[in-house]
Write an enzyme that holds these catalytic residues in place. Structure first.
Site, short mmCIF file in Angstrom:
data_model
loop_
_atom_site.label_atom_id
_atom_site.label_comp_id
_atom_site.label_asym_id
_atom_site.label_seq_id
_atom_site.Cartn_x
_atom_site.Cartn_y
_atom_site.Cartn_z
N PRO A 10 35.52 39.06 25.77
CA PRO A 10 35.02 38.23 27.20
C PRO A 10 35.84 39.26 27.82
CG PRO A 10 37.49 36.80 26.37
CD PRO A 10 36.90 37.82 25.26
N MET A 11 34.54 39.61 28.78
CA MET A 11 35.24 40.68 30.40
C MET A 11 34.27 40.18 31.40
SD MET A 11 34.86 44.49 28.58
CE MET A 11 33.08 43.91 27.67
N GLN A 67 34.64 30.18 28.79
CA GLN A 67 36.87 30.97 29.19
C GLN A 67 36.74 29.79 29.40
OE1 GLN A 67 38.75 34.51 29.57
NE2 GLN A 67 39.03 34.30 27.51
N CYS A 98 45.14 37.00 30.17
CA CYS A 98 44.82 37.90 31.67
C CYS A 98 45.54 39.01 32.69
CB CYS A 98 43.63 37.32 31.67
SG CYS A 98 43.64 38.41 34.33
N LYS A 137 43.05 32.63 23.43
CA LYS A 137 42.96 34.30 23.77
C LYS A 137 44.51 34.84 24.05
CE LYS A 137 40.48 38.52 24.23
NZ LYS A 137 40.80 38.97 25.79
N ARG A 223 36.09 47.15 25.80
CA ARG A 223 34.85 47.88 26.17
C ARG A 223 34.24 49.20 25.48
NH1 ARG A 223 40.95 49.75 28.26
NH2 ARG A 223 41.55 48.99 25.55
C1 LIG Z 1 36.25 44.58 32.87
C2 LIG Z 1 37.30 44.08 32.25
C3 LIG Z 1 37.62 42.22 32.72
C4 LIG Z 1 37.98 41.56 31.40
N1 LIG Z 1 37.81 40.19 32.00
C5 LIG Z 1 38.76 39.29 30.82
C6 LIG Z 1 38.79 38.03 30.73
O1 LIG Z 1 37.34 37.55 31.88
N2 LIG Z 1 38.85 37.06 29.66
C7 LIG Z 1 39.48 37.73 28.70
O2 LIG Z 1 40.39 37.40 28.00
N3 LIG Z 1 39.92 38.97 29.23
C8 LIG Z 1 39.30 39.82 29.28
N4 LIG Z 1 39.72 41.44 29.62
C9 LIG Z 1 40.67 41.45 28.37
C10 LIG Z 1 39.32 42.05 27.25
O3 LIG Z 1 38.78 40.87 26.43
C11 LIG Z 1 40.03 42.69 25.96
O4 LIG Z 1 40.86 42.00 25.73
C12 LIG Z 1 40.59 44.46 26.51
O5 LIG Z 1 39.66 45.12 27.49
C13 LIG Z 1 40.97 44.47 24.79
O6 LIG Z 1 40.35 44.79 24.31
P1 LIG Z 1 39.01 47.11 24.48
O7 LIG Z 1 40.31 47.47 24.00
O8 LIG Z 1 38.26 46.31 23.54
O9 LIG Z 1 38.97 46.71 25.88
C14 LIG Z 1 39.18 42.55 30.52
C15 LIG Z 1 38.97 43.23 30.15
C16 LIG Z 1 38.17 44.21 30.66
C17 LIG Z 1 38.17 46.16 31.13
#
Ligand SMILES: Cc1cc2nc3c(=O)[nH]c(=O)nc-3n(C[C@H](O)[C@H](O)[C@H](O)COP(=O)(O)O)c2cc1C
Length: 325
Positions: A10-11, A67, A98, A137, A223
């Site tokens: 989720p992002m 979520q 978060c 999460k 990402r």
């Molecule tokens: C721009 C952005 C927004 C995110 N929003 C959420 C979110 O809404 N909910 C959540 O559980 N994690 C959120 N995350 C965390 C990601 O889900 C993930 O745990 C984190 O980026 C690490 O994984 P990665 O290295 O593959 O990016 C966000 C991350 C980024 C970069």
């Protein structure tokens, strides 16, 4: 779910239905909405547009998991029940990871990991409120001195959670340092429910390595999927023992154009173009002329300009390299 779970993490501001659709087309088999405030959702008028956008689901995508974040069991459980009743979602995920200041200040997101009995109450309340699968999460803990992912994972399992996604960093690390997959392995060993490994998985190679180290049921990619939904096809191929070719520049442009068209149909030109500015930068990242085009991307006002820039990007990739002076 059969086979390895390839999840889009989720992002906020990113994992909307166009992004989820493009990733699903490439083999992503588990998607989640961006986080939704349980309290905001329950107390806002039904017509509030922000929730209509956050909760928009396309009939053409596999049903995503919704979520929610919050620290009050009453709001979390009411939100879980109402979201389940929409029939739009395949599960309810509780955000306990978060790190954002405004989220942790209220005791939500990763701040929940400082109150494990509170986590147990929240998970149990959500479990009682929905018949859908419930997932959590989380991160490794609040900081290096308070690693509690294994403990929280066991609590979550005891309270009826069906799946866990673990980001291998603490809250204090935010996004710095390297995700610790060894710690995720400890979580995976401690529970029987599926665990998704998350953090720094950006390619078929890193996905295979993360799966090897953790033995997890799957990976969650955040990402690494920005401007690169193709990463899921590459991982799926690698899991079959094949090598998927990297996307061609023409494929990248065709995907970015479809992304723009979906955004346009959904949000109207003004918002769609604003959203596409960031996606365009990700799609062309690392390519020839990207730095120069980026400055112009930040100034595009119409979707036609977005498409023109993409065509220009494509001809630039196909042109002869500049001759040294
Ligand atoms: C721009 C952005 C927004 C995110 N929003 C959420 C979110 O809404 N909910 C959540 O559980 N994690 C959120 N995350 C965390 C990601 O889900 C993930 O745990 C984190 O980026 C690490 O994984 P990665 O290295 O593959 O990016 C966000 C991350 C980024 C970069």
């Amino acid at each position: 779910m059969n086979g390895t779970i390839l999840a889009l993490a989720p992002m906020a501001g990113i994992s909307d239905w166009p992004m989820r659709t493009l990733c699903a087309e490439q083999g992503c088999n588990y998607t989640t909405t961006e986080m939704i405030s349980a309290q905001g959702f329950i107390t806002a008028p039904d017509t509030l547009r922000v929730y209509q956008y956050l909760l928009a689901v396309s009939p053409d995508e596999p049903r995503p998991v919704a979520q929610i974040f919050g620290h009050r069991e009453d709001y979390l459980s009411q939100a879980a029940a109402r979201l389940s009743d929409t029939g739009l979602f395949s599960g309810i995920d509780i955000n306990m990871g978060c790190p954002a200041q405004k989220v942790v200040t209220s005791g939500s997101g990763s701040a929940m990991m400082r109150d494990l009995p509170g986590c147990a109450r929240a998970i149990s309340a959500v479990r009682r409120a929905t018949g859908l699968p419930v997932s959590i999460k989380m991160r490794l803990g609040w900081d290096a001195e308070h690693i509690c992912a294994v403990e929280l994972a066991k609590i979550a399992e005891d309270c009826g959670a069906d799946l866990l996604t673990v980001h291998g960093r603490t809250r204090m690390q935010q996004y710095s340092g390297k995700a610790d997959w060894e710690q995720i392995a400890r979580v995976r060993e401690a529970v029987r429910i599926p665990v998704l490994c998350n953090g720094d998985i950006t390619s078929a190679e890193t996905a295979l390595e993360a799966l090897r180290i953790t033995g997890c049921a799957g990976v969650a990619i955040g990402r690494g999927a920005l401007g690169n939904p193709f990463v899921f096809a590459q991982i799926a191929a690698a899991l079959r023992g094949e090598t998927a070719a990297l996307p061609t520049d023409a494929q990248i442009v065709a995907t970015a154009i479809r992304h723009g068209k979906m955004m346009l149909a959904w949000k109207g030109e003004h918002s769609a173009v604003l959203e596409m500015r960031k996606h365009l930068c990700w799609y062309i990242h690392g390519k020839r002329g990207a730095a120069r085009l980026r400055t112009r991307i930040t100034a595009v006002d119409t979707m036609q300009e977005v498409f023109d820039l993409l065509e220009e990007f494509l001809s630039l990739q196909n042109s002869e390299p500049d001759q040294p002076a």
